[in-house]
Design a protein around this motif. Structure first.
Motif, PDB file in Angstrom:
ATOM      1  N   VAL A 185       6.632  89.584  26.485  1.00 14.12           N
ATOM      2  CA  VAL A 185       5.304  90.127  27.068  1.00 14.12           C
ATOM      3  C   VAL A 185       4.679  90.844  26.119  1.00 14.12           C
ATOM      4  O   VAL A 185       5.153  91.306  24.962  1.00 14.12           O
ATOM      5  N   PRO A 186       3.405  91.064  26.400  1.00 16.44           N
ATOM      6  CA  PRO A 186       2.559  91.820  25.670  1.00 16.44           C
ATOM      7  C   PRO A 186       3.009  93.260  25.505  1.00 16.44           C
ATOM      8  O   PRO A 186       3.489  93.890  26.429  1.00 16.44           O
ATOM      9  N   LYS A 187       2.828  93.798  24.174  1.00 12.84           N
ATOM     10  CA  LYS A 187       3.194  95.367  24.217  1.00 12.84           C
ATOM     11  C   LYS A 187       2.455  96.093  25.089  1.00 12.84           C
ATOM     12  O   LYS A 187       1.346  95.756  24.983  1.00 12.84           O
ATOM     13  N   GLY A 188       2.988  97.012  25.640  1.00  6.66           N
ATOM     14  CA  GLY A 188       2.207  98.052  26.690  1.00  6.66           C
ATOM     15  C   GLY A 188       2.645  97.655  28.125  1.00  6.66           C
ATOM     16  O   GLY A 188       2.280  98.251  28.898  1.00  6.66           O
ATOM     17  N   THR A 189       3.223  96.478  28.175  1.00 11.61           N
ATOM     18  CA  THR A 189       3.838  96.079  29.638  1.00 11.61           C
ATOM     19  C   THR A 189       4.824  97.146  30.106  1.00 11.61           C
ATOM     20  O   THR A 189       5.615  97.578  29.438  1.00 11.61           O
ATOM     21  N   PRO A 190       4.634  97.684  31.540  1.00  9.82           N
ATOM     22  CA  PRO A 190       5.528  98.856  31.779  1.00  9.82           C
ATOM     23  C   PRO A 190       7.039  98.320  31.795  1.00  9.82           C
ATOM     24  O   PRO A 190       7.197  97.119  32.043  1.00  9.82           O
ATOM     25  N   GLU A 191       7.757  99.210  31.278  1.00 13.22           N
ATOM     26  CA  GLU A 191       9.252  98.953  31.059  1.00 13.22           C
ATOM     27  C   GLU A 191       9.891  98.657  32.478  1.00 13.22           C
ATOM     28  O   GLU A 191      10.625  97.580  32.246  1.00 13.22           O
ATOM     29  N   PRO A 192       9.454  99.137  33.836  1.00 10.63           N
ATOM     30  CA  PRO A 192      10.186  98.681  34.682  1.00 10.63           C
ATOM     31  C   PRO A 192       9.721  97.095  35.089  1.00 10.63           C
ATOM     32  O   PRO A 192      10.734  96.443  35.567  1.00 10.63           O
ATOM     33  N   ILE A 193       8.770  96.599  34.821  1.00  9.30           N
ATOM     34  CA  ILE A 193       8.313  95.334  34.814  1.00  9.30           C
ATOM     35  C   ILE A 193       9.206  94.390  33.814  1.00  9.30           C
ATOM     36  O   ILE A 193       9.926  93.511  34.248  1.00  9.30           O
ATOM     37  N   VAL A 194       9.527  94.886  32.698  1.00  7.46           N
ATOM     38  CA  VAL A 194      10.194  94.060  31.577  1.00  7.46           C
ATOM     39  C   VAL A 194      11.809  94.214  32.154  1.00  7.46           C
ATOM     40  O   VAL A 194      12.252  93.241  31.949  1.00  7.46           O
ATOM     41  N   THR A 195      12.135  95.494  32.594  1.00  5.59           N
ATOM     42  CA  THR A 195      13.564  95.434  33.395  1.00  5.59           C
ATOM     43  C   THR A 195      13.905  94.291  34.295  1.00  5.59           C
ATOM     44  O   THR A 195      14.784  93.692  34.616  1.00  5.59           O
ATOM     45  N   ARG A 196      12.570  94.072  35.333  1.00 10.01           N
ATOM     46  CA  ARG A 196      12.837  93.603  36.564  1.00 10.01           C
ATOM     47  C   ARG A 196      12.727  91.912  36.103  1.00 10.01           C
ATOM     48  O   ARG A 196      13.620  91.070  36.653  1.00 10.01           O
ATOM     49  N   LEU A 197      11.742  91.652  35.099  1.00  7.89           N
ATOM     50  CA  LEU A 197      11.779  90.105  34.670  1.00  7.89           C
ATOM     51  C   LEU A 197      13.339  89.985  33.922  1.00  7.89           C
ATOM     52  O   LEU A 197      13.588  88.609  34.093  1.00  7.89           O
ATOM     53  N   ASN A 198      13.616  90.777  33.326  1.00  8.52           N
ATOM     54  CA  ASN A 198      14.989  90.272  32.596  1.00  8.52           C
ATOM     55  C   ASN A 198      16.019  90.011  33.642  1.00  8.52           C
ATOM     56  O   ASN A 198      16.880  89.239  33.416  1.00  8.52           O
ATOM     57  N   ALA A 199      16.180  91.049  34.703  1.00 12.74           N
ATOM     58  CA  ALA A 199      16.890  90.749  35.791  1.00 12.74           C
ATOM     59  C   ALA A 199      16.910  89.437  36.303  1.00 12.74           C
ATOM     60  O   ALA A 199      17.917  88.772  36.655  1.00 12.74           O
ATOM     61  N   LEU A 200      15.538  88.895  36.632  1.00  7.54           N
ATOM     62  CA  LEU A 200      15.346  87.677  37.302  1.00  7.54           C
ATOM     63  C   LEU A 200      15.786  86.559  36.427  1.00  7.54           C
ATOM     64  O   LEU A 200      16.346  85.660  36.832  1.00  7.54           O
ATOM     65  N   LEU A 201      15.801  86.761  35.118  1.00  6.94           N
ATOM     66  CA  LEU A 201      16.094  85.629  34.454  1.00  6.94           C
ATOM     67  C   LEU A 201      17.348  85.391  33.920  1.00  6.94           C
ATOM     68  O   LEU A 201      18.107  84.484  33.909  1.00  6.94           O
ATOM     69  N   ASN A 202      18.053  86.530  33.982  1.00  2.00           N
ATOM     70  CA  ASN A 202      19.813  86.619  33.955  1.00  2.00           C
ATOM     71  C   ASN A 202      20.228  85.917  35.266  1.00  2.00           C
ATOM     72  O   ASN A 202      21.129  85.295  35.079  1.00  2.00           O
TER      73      ASN A 202
END
Length: 327
Positions: A260-277
Motif C-alpha cells: 500500500v502507499p506509504k502513510g496508510t494507517p497501520e491499523p488498516i495495514v494490519t487488517r488487510l494482512n489478516a484478511l489475506l492470511n
C-alpha cells in the motif's frame, strides 16, 4: 531557566489528547475499513500468475468484508506503470498494489522512475513464492544442467532465450550464466507466450520460467526441464533436481506480494494482512495454489518487509556488481 520545564510539561499535556485522538481516528478508520470499493492494481496483463492469484485472494477478502476489491490491470514497462499509479494514490487503504520480484530491483535498472519501491510503499503481505525451471527445447542434446553448461561453452554463438518482459527470469538467467560460466545470448521478448512458442520451435534453446507456467508443455513433451531453482524436490516434478546440485548455493524465486502507499494507517495495514492470511488459508484456495507449485506461508507485514529488504539488497547489489542494463 525555571520556565522551560513547565513549558515542556504543558506542551506534553496539550499534545497527549491530540495523540489519543489520532490513535482513535486510526482505529476508527481500520474498524470502518473498507466501507467502499478498494482498487487493486495489478501491473501485469490478465491471465498470468499474478492476476490469477490476486483474483483468488481478493475475492475471498471481498466475501469477508462485504465490499468489492476491484482488480485493475495496468500492464507495461516491466510493471512500473502500475506501480507508479499506486505510488501516487492517496494512502487511505483504498488503493492496493499487487507487486512482484521486479519491485526489489527496478531502482538499480531504471534511472528516471517517479517513485521508489523502498521509500513509497509499505509491504503488507507476501502471497506466493515460486521457483523457476531451467527449460530447453527437446532437441537440445543435454539432459542435465552440467551437460547444458558444457554444450553452451562449446557453442557460444548459439541463441539463448531471455524474457525481458519480466525482470525475475532475466536476472535469474544472468545469474546462471555468471555462476556457470556458460555464454548466454539474451533475446528480448515482450511476453511469455512468444517465449514458449520460440522455445518449442527451437528458435531459442533455453529459458528460466516459473514452475507453474510450462507444466502442460512438459507433460506434452514439447519442452524439457533440466532442473529447478528452489530447494529439495517439487511435488509436481519429483524427479527434477534442484540446480543447486550442480551450482552449489544457486537459489532463485519469483515472489508476489501486496503493498500500500506509504502513510496508510497501520491499523488498516494490519487488517488487510489478516484478511489475506485468512484468504490464503481457505482450503479451496490453498489447494489451487499448491496445484500450481505456488508456495505459501502465513506472514506479518514486518516479516514481508524484512523479506523485501533482503531481496532488494541481493538483486540491486547483483545488478550493480555485474553492470547489468536493460536493452
Amino acid at each position: 531557566m525555571t520556565d522551560t520545564p513547565k513549558l515542556g510539561r504543558r506542551a506534553a499535556l496539550l499534545a497527549t489528547p491530540s495523540l489519543l485522538l489520532a490513535a482513535r481516528t486510526a482505529q476508527a478508520q481500520a474498524g470502518e475499513w473498507p466501507n467502499r470499493p478498494v482498487r487493486v492494481i495489478v501491473p501485469w496483463p490478465p491471465g498470468g500468475t499474478a492476476d490469477v492469484v490476486t483474483r483468488l485472494l481478493f475475492a475471498a477478502a471481498a466475501e469477508a468484508t462485504g465490499q468489492p476489491f476491484v482488480i485493475e490491470n495496468r500492464a507495461g514497462a516491466t510493471g512500473t506503470i502500475g506501480a507508479a499509479a499506486a505510488a501516487q494514490a492517496a494512502p487511505d487503504g483504498y488503493t492496493v498494489l499487487y507487486g512482484s520480484t521486479g519491485l526489489s530491483v527496478e531502482a538499480a535498472l531504471f534511472k528516471n522512475l517517479s517513485y521508489s519501491a523502498q521509500r513509497d510503499f509499505v509491504p503488507v503481505f507476501r502471497s506466493i513464492t515460486v521457483p523457476q525451471l531451467l527449460l530447453v527445447n527437446p532437441k537440445v542434446k543435454a539432459t542435465t544442467p552440467a551437460e547444458l553448461i558444457a554444450l553452451s561453452k562449446a557453442t557460444p554463438g548459439a541463441e539463448r532465450g531471455l524474457g525481458r518482459h519480466r525482470l525475475d527470469p532475466a536476472l535469474a538467467l544472468e545469474l546462471f550464466a555468471r555462476e556457470s560460466g556458460a555464454p548466454v545470448n539474451h533475446v528480448p521478448y515482450r511476453g511469455g507466450a512468444p517465449i514458449y512458442a520460440d522455445l518449442m520451435s527451437g528458435q531459442v534453446d533455453l529459458y528460466l520460467g516459473n514452475v507453474n507456467g510450462p507444466i502442460a508443455f512438459l507433460k506434452e513433451g514439447t519442452l524439457r526441464a533440466l532442473a529447478h531453482t528452489g530447494r529439495g524436490r517439487l511435488a509436481s516434478l519429483p524427479d527434477l533436481p534442484p540446480l543447486s546440485d550442480t551450482l552449489p548455493g544457486f537459489e532463485t524465486y519469483e515472489w508476489n506480494g501486496v503493498f500500500v502507499p506509504k502513510g496508510t494507517p497501520e491499523p488498516i495495514v494490519t487488517r488487510l494482512n489478516a484478511l489475506l492470511n485468512a484468504a490464503q488459508a481457505k482450503p479451496d484456495i490453498a489447494a489451487k495454489l499448491r496445484a500450481q507449485e505456488l508456495q505459501t506461508e502465513p506472514n506479518t507485514p514486518q516479516q514481508f518487509a524484512e523479506f523485501f529488504q533482503a531481496q532488494s539488497r541481493r538483486w540491486q547489489g547483483f545488478v550493480k556488481e555485474a553492470g547489468i542494463t536493460l536493452e
